[in-house]
Design a protein around this motif. Sequence first.
Motif, mmCIF file in Angstrom:
data_model
loop_
_atom_site.group_PDB
_atom_site.id
_atom_site.type_symbol
_atom_site.label_atom_id
_atom_site.label_comp_id
_atom_site.label_asym_id
_atom_site.label_seq_id
_atom_site.Cartn_x
_atom_site.Cartn_y
_atom_site.Cartn_z
ATOM 1 N N ASP A 146 2.432 1.730 -3.432
ATOM 2 C CA ASP A 146 1.479 2.248 -4.413
ATOM 3 C C ASP A 146 1.200 3.733 -4.197
ATOM 4 O O ASP A 146 1.115 4.500 -5.153
ATOM 5 C CB ASP A 146 0.166 1.463 -4.357
ATOM 6 C CG ASP A 146 0.299 0.050 -4.897
ATOM 7 O OD1 ASP A 146 1.321 -0.237 -5.561
ATOM 8 O OD2 ASP A 146 -0.614 -0.758 -4.646
ATOM 9 N N ILE A 147 1.071 4.146 -2.954
ATOM 10 C CA ILE A 147 0.820 5.555 -2.641
ATOM 11 C C ILE A 147 2.025 6.397 -3.036
ATOM 12 O O ILE A 147 1.890 7.444 -3.681
ATOM 13 C CB ILE A 147 0.475 5.734 -1.150
ATOM 14 C CG1 ILE A 147 -0.894 5.126 -0.858
ATOM 15 C CG2 ILE A 147 0.499 7.205 -0.750
ATOM 16 C CD1 ILE A 147 -1.227 5.000 0.613
ATOM 17 N N ARG A 207 2.348 6.612 -6.869
ATOM 18 C CA ARG A 207 1.306 7.436 -7.484
ATOM 19 C C ARG A 207 1.624 8.916 -7.361
ATOM 20 O O ARG A 207 1.437 9.683 -8.299
ATOM 21 C CB ARG A 207 -0.046 7.155 -6.857
ATOM 22 C CG ARG A 207 -1.114 8.117 -7.391
ATOM 23 C CD ARG A 207 -2.463 7.754 -6.942
ATOM 24 N NE ARG A 207 -2.907 6.629 -7.742
ATOM 25 C CZ ARG A 207 -4.147 6.220 -7.786
ATOM 26 N NH1 ARG A 207 -5.052 6.821 -7.088
ATOM 27 N NH2 ARG A 207 -4.486 5.198 -8.503
ATOM 28 N N ALA A 222 0.837 -1.206 0.000
ATOM 29 C CA ALA A 222 0.000 0.000 0.000
ATOM 30 C C ALA A 222 0.868 1.251 0.000
ATOM 31 O O ALA A 222 0.620 2.190 -0.766
ATOM 32 C CB ALA A 222 -0.932 -0.003 1.206
ATOM 33 N N TRP A 223 1.900 1.264 0.838
ATOM 34 C CA TRP A 223 2.780 2.430 0.886
ATOM 35 C C TRP A 223 3.519 2.621 -0.434
ATOM 36 O O TRP A 223 3.682 3.733 -0.910
ATOM 37 C CB TRP A 223 3.758 2.308 2.049
ATOM 38 C CG TRP A 223 4.605 3.526 2.183
ATOM 39 C CD1 TRP A 223 5.930 3.645 1.898
ATOM 40 C CD2 TRP A 223 4.178 4.825 2.598
ATOM 41 N NE1 TRP A 223 6.357 4.929 2.121
ATOM 42 C CE2 TRP A 223 5.289 5.677 2.550
ATOM 43 C CE3 TRP A 223 2.954 5.349 3.000
ATOM 44 C CZ2 TRP A 223 5.222 7.017 2.887
ATOM 45 C CZ3 TRP A 223 2.882 6.689 3.333
ATOM 46 C CH2 TRP A 223 4.018 7.501 3.276
ATOM 47 N N THR A 273 -4.962 2.837 -1.923
ATOM 48 C CA THR A 273 -4.443 3.999 -2.644
ATOM 49 C C THR A 273 -5.593 4.843 -3.192
ATOM 50 O O THR A 273 -5.561 6.075 -3.112
ATOM 51 C CB THR A 273 -3.535 3.545 -3.796
ATOM 52 O OG1 THR A 273 -2.524 2.694 -3.274
ATOM 53 C CG2 THR A 273 -2.893 4.723 -4.492
#
Length: 176
Positions: free
Chosen positions: A35-36, A39, A32-33, A127
Motif C-alpha cells: 500500500d505504501i 501510494r 502495508a508495504w 499507510t
Amino acid sequence: MNPPELIIEAGRTERQYWQDLWRYRELFYTLAWRDIAVRYKQTAIGVTWALIRPFLTMVVFTVVFGKLANLPSEGVPYPILVFAGMLPWQFFSTSLSAASDSLIANTNLISKVYFPRLVVPTSAVVTSFVDFLIAGMIMIGLMAWYNFLPSWHVITLPLFILIAFMASMGAQGLRI
C-alpha cells in the motif's frame, strides 16, 4: 505422508485471534508495504503530495479563519494552531476511508483465503500513519519557523494518535 488434521471448534477462532494476528504478521508487512509503495509510486510527485496537501489545507484555513474571520488564537501562531488541529483529524479521516476501501479492494483475498481479517484494514491504516508522519515534518518546520515550543501537553499526542488509530479500526471490526 498424511496432511495435518484440521479441527474446527466453535469459539476457537476468538480464543486464538491475537495469536493468529501474530502468526500472519508477514502478510501484514507485505500488505502495508504494498500500500505504501503503490501510494507513492502511482503519483508523479510521490511523497511531495503528502506534504503539499496538508500544507495547502493549512494555508486556506489560516487565510479564511485567521485573516478573514479574525478568530483568536490566544498567543499561538495561527498556522500552528490550525495545523495542530488539522493533522490528527486528517489522519483519522484518511485512515477510516483507507480501511473501508481496503476491504472492498481485497474482497477476493478475504473471501478465498483464511487469515485474520483485521490484517487488511490495519495495513491500510499504517499507510495513513506514514502520511501523518510525513505531514508531521511540516508541523516541526512551522514550529521552528515561528520559534514556538509546545507545552508539556504534547506528550499526550501519542495517546490521541493511538485513539484515532483504534477508532478507525473499530468501525472496520464491526464490518468484518
